[in-house]
Design a protein around this motif. Structure first.
Motif, PDB file in Angstrom:
ATOM      1  N   UNK A  26       0.825  -1.204   0.000  1.00  0.00           N
ATOM      2  CA  UNK A  26       0.000   0.000   0.000  1.00  0.00           C
ATOM      3  C   UNK A  26       0.865   1.262   0.000  1.00  0.00           C
ATOM      4  N   UNK A  27       0.526   2.179  -0.920  1.00  0.00           N
ATOM      5  CA  UNK A  27       1.214   3.458  -1.045  1.00  0.00           C
ATOM      6  C   UNK A  27       0.282   4.576  -0.585  1.00  0.00           C
ATOM      7  N   UNK A  28       0.750   5.372   0.366  1.00  0.00           N
ATOM      8  CA  UNK A  28       0.004   6.536   0.838  1.00  0.00           C
ATOM      9  C   UNK A  28       0.481   7.737   0.029  1.00  0.00           C
ATOM     10  N   UNK A  29      -0.431   8.351  -0.713  1.00  0.00           N
ATOM     11  CA  UNK A  29      -0.084   9.445  -1.614  1.00  0.00           C
ATOM     12  C   UNK A  29      -0.698  10.738  -1.096  1.00  0.00           C
ATOM     13  N   UNK A  30       0.124  11.765  -0.958  1.00  0.00           N
ATOM     14  CA  UNK A  30      -0.355  13.071  -0.506  1.00  0.00           C
ATOM     15  C   UNK A  30       0.612  14.137  -0.998  1.00  0.00           C
ATOM     16  N   UNK A  31       0.236  15.405  -0.848  1.00  0.00           N
ATOM     17  CA  UNK A  31       1.155  16.470  -1.269  1.00  0.00           C
ATOM     18  C   UNK A  31       2.207  16.738  -0.202  1.00  0.00           C
ATOM     19  N   UNK A  32       1.787  16.728   1.053  1.00  0.00           N
ATOM     20  CA  UNK A  32       2.734  16.880   2.148  1.00  0.00           C
ATOM     21  C   UNK A  32       2.601  18.151   2.961  1.00  0.00           C
ATOM     22  N   UNK A  33       1.895  19.146   2.441  1.00  0.00           N
ATOM     23  CA  UNK A  33       1.790  20.402   3.181  1.00  0.00           C
ATOM     24  C   UNK A  33       1.005  20.236   4.474  1.00  0.00           C
ATOM     25  N   UNK A  34      -0.001  19.360   4.478  1.00  0.00           N
ATOM     26  CA  UNK A  34      -0.803  19.165   5.685  1.00  0.00           C
ATOM     27  C   UNK A  34      -0.056  18.352   6.743  1.00  0.00           C
ATOM     28  N   UNK A  35       0.998  17.668   6.329  1.00  0.00           N
ATOM     29  CA  UNK A  35       1.807  16.889   7.272  1.00  0.00           C
ATOM     30  C   UNK A  35       3.088  17.624   7.668  1.00  0.00           C
ATOM     31  N   UNK A  36       3.236  18.865   7.237  1.00  0.00           N
ATOM     32  CA  UNK A  36       4.375  19.683   7.658  1.00  0.00           C
ATOM     33  C   UNK A  36       5.728  19.148   7.236  1.00  0.00           C
ATOM     34  N   UNK A  37       5.841  18.686   5.971  1.00  0.00           N
ATOM     35  CA  UNK A  37       7.069  18.009   5.555  1.00  0.00           C
ATOM     36  C   UNK A  37       8.282  18.940   5.486  1.00  0.00           C
ATOM     37  N   UNK A  38       8.069  20.236   5.530  1.00  0.00           N
ATOM     38  CA  UNK A  38       9.220  21.156   5.608  1.00  0.00           C
ATOM     39  C   UNK A  38       9.948  21.020   6.941  1.00  0.00           C
ATOM     40  N   UNK A  39       9.252  20.522   7.953  1.00  0.00           N
ATOM     41  CA  UNK A  39       9.798  20.507   9.310  1.00  0.00           C
ATOM     42  C   UNK A  39      10.109  19.105   9.820  1.00  0.00           C
ATOM     43  N   UNK A  40       9.848  18.101   9.007  1.00  0.00           N
ATOM     44  CA  UNK A  40      10.112  16.727   9.414  1.00  0.00           C
ATOM     45  C   UNK A  40       9.102  15.786   8.794  1.00  0.00           C
ATOM     46  N   UNK A  41       9.329  14.492   8.975  1.00  0.00           N
ATOM     47  CA  UNK A  41       8.512  13.498   8.295  1.00  0.00           C
ATOM     48  C   UNK A  41       7.750  12.580   9.243  1.00  0.00           C
ATOM     49  N   UNK A  42       7.834  12.867  10.540  1.00  0.00           N
ATOM     50  CA  UNK A  42       7.194  11.983  11.509  1.00  0.00           C
ATOM     51  C   UNK A  42       5.682  11.933  11.325  1.00  0.00           C
ATOM     52  N   UNK A  43       5.051  13.092  11.092  1.00  0.00           N
ATOM     53  CA  UNK A  43       3.592  13.109  10.941  1.00  0.00           C
ATOM     54  C   UNK A  43       3.173  12.377   9.680  1.00  0.00           C
ATOM     55  N   UNK A  44       3.918  12.562   8.590  1.00  0.00           N
ATOM     56  CA  UNK A  44       3.608  11.860   7.358  1.00  0.00           C
ATOM     57  C   UNK A  44       3.745  10.351   7.553  1.00  0.00           C
ATOM     58  N   UNK A  45       4.834   9.937   8.179  1.00  0.00           N
ATOM     59  CA  UNK A  45       5.062   8.504   8.413  1.00  0.00           C
ATOM     60  C   UNK A  45       3.970   7.924   9.303  1.00  0.00           C
ATOM     61  N   UNK A  46       3.565   8.663  10.333  1.00  0.00           N
ATOM     62  CA  UNK A  46       2.535   8.184  11.245  1.00  0.00           C
ATOM     63  C   UNK A  46       1.190   8.059  10.538  1.00  0.00           C
ATOM     64  N   UNK A  47       0.842   9.068   9.724  1.00  0.00           N
ATOM     65  CA  UNK A  47      -0.430   9.030   9.000  1.00  0.00           C
ATOM     66  C   UNK A  47      -0.452   7.883   8.008  1.00  0.00           C
ATOM     67  N   UNK A  48       0.655   7.682   7.315  1.00  0.00           N
ATOM     68  CA  UNK A  48       0.739   6.581   6.359  1.00  0.00           C
ATOM     69  C   UNK A  48       0.622   5.233   7.069  1.00  0.00           C
ATOM     70  N   UNK A  49       1.275   5.124   8.211  1.00  0.00           N
ATOM     71  CA  UNK A  49       1.226   3.878   8.978  1.00  0.00           C
ATOM     72  C   UNK A  49      -0.186   3.587   9.476  1.00  0.00           C
ATOM     73  N   UNK A  50      -0.878   4.620   9.977  1.00  0.00           N
ATOM     74  CA  UNK A  50      -2.256   4.448  10.427  1.00  0.00           C
ATOM     75  C   UNK A  50      -3.171   4.017   9.276  1.00  0.00           C
ATOM     76  N   UNK A  51      -2.784   4.386   8.063  1.00  0.00           N
ATOM     77  CA  UNK A  51      -3.566   4.015   6.872  1.00  0.00           C
ATOM     78  C   UNK A  51      -3.152   2.661   6.322  1.00  0.00           C
ATOM     79  N   UNK A  52      -2.327   1.946   7.104  1.00  0.00           N
ATOM     80  CA  UNK A  52      -1.856   0.604   6.750  1.00  0.00           C
ATOM     81  C   UNK A  52      -1.050   0.605   5.454  1.00  0.00           C
ATOM     82  N   UNK A  53      -0.225   1.630   5.310  1.00  0.00           N
ATOM     83  CA  UNK A  53       0.668   1.752   4.160  1.00  0.00           C
ATOM     84  C   UNK A  53       2.116   1.595   4.617  1.00  0.00           C
TER      85      UNK A  53
END
Length: 206
Positions: free
Chosen positions: A111-138
């Motif tokens: 499973x691939x979690x696809x997003x733009x990244x602005x809502x996960x604050x990717x300029x400041x780190x990737x923890x939120x993106x990784x957590x959201x993707x993991x919760x989505x079973x990706x």
């Protein structure tokens, strides 16, 4: 070839093609982001690399460019034949809100979690993106927004940013990625573009 049928989940794909991608032992995903109005280079990438790929992933900020290509494909057989059979896309912070801000695409049972990244604050780190993707079973997160190509591994999560095909930042070159999905691993090739605003761009695999 994409049959240009849009699902309720905004994929351009038939149910049969989505199922084929899900079960495909060796899948190639053409991964693009942040075209920002450079329709011409987007189309050149599709015509050159699309026929060899099983899906197109677009991570936003340029959905208008993608829609223009899809609309043109309805009357242009060359473009239609070049478009991979599955197209997954999301909106960026500069795109219309009518499009989804996240999608989940399955290739080779991964499973691939696809997003733009602005809502996960990717300029400041990737923890939120990784957590959201993991919760989505990706197990893979694909994003854009920073205009810098990179791949990161956080625990069991792989995060891929293909960069921008028209407005690179941070010393990066314009570019995109092709993700190859095998049974036990994924491999990401970054393709860099010289002169993306000319009629004769050059592509180089890094």
């Amino acid at each position: 070839m994409n049959k240009l049928i849009q699902t309720e989940s905004f994929f351009f794909a038939t149910k049969e093609d989505l199922e084929t991608l899900k079960n495909k032992d060796h899948a190639r995903l053409l991964t693009i982001s942040d075209s920002h109005g450079n329709y011409k280079i987007f189309l050149k990438i599709i015509l050159r690399y699309g026929p060899g790929c099983d899906a197109l992933i677009f991570c936003g900020d340029g959905t208008g460019d993608l829609m223009q290509i899809i609309e043109q494909a309805k009357s242009d057989e060359e473009i239609k034949n070049a478009l991979p059979p599955v197209i997954a896309f999301v909106r960026g912070n500069g795109d219309s809100t009518i499009y989804p801000d996240r999608q989940i695409l399955t290739a080779n049972h991964r499973n691939f979690f696809i997003t733009h990244g602005h809502e996960q604050g990717v300029y400041f780190g990737f923890e939120q993106l990784a957590m959201t993707a993991s919760y989505s079973q990706c197990s893979v997160g694909v994003y854009g927004h920073t205009h810098i190509s990179r791949i990161d591994h956080l625990s069991d999560m792989t995060l891929v940013n293909p960069g921008s095909i028209s407005r690179p930042r941070g010393g990066d070159s314009a570019g995109f990625a092709i993700i190859t999905v095998e049974k036990k691993f994924i491999d990401t090739a970054f393709i860099k573009i010289s002169n993306p605003y000319t009629d004769t761009p050059e592509f180089k695999v890094m």
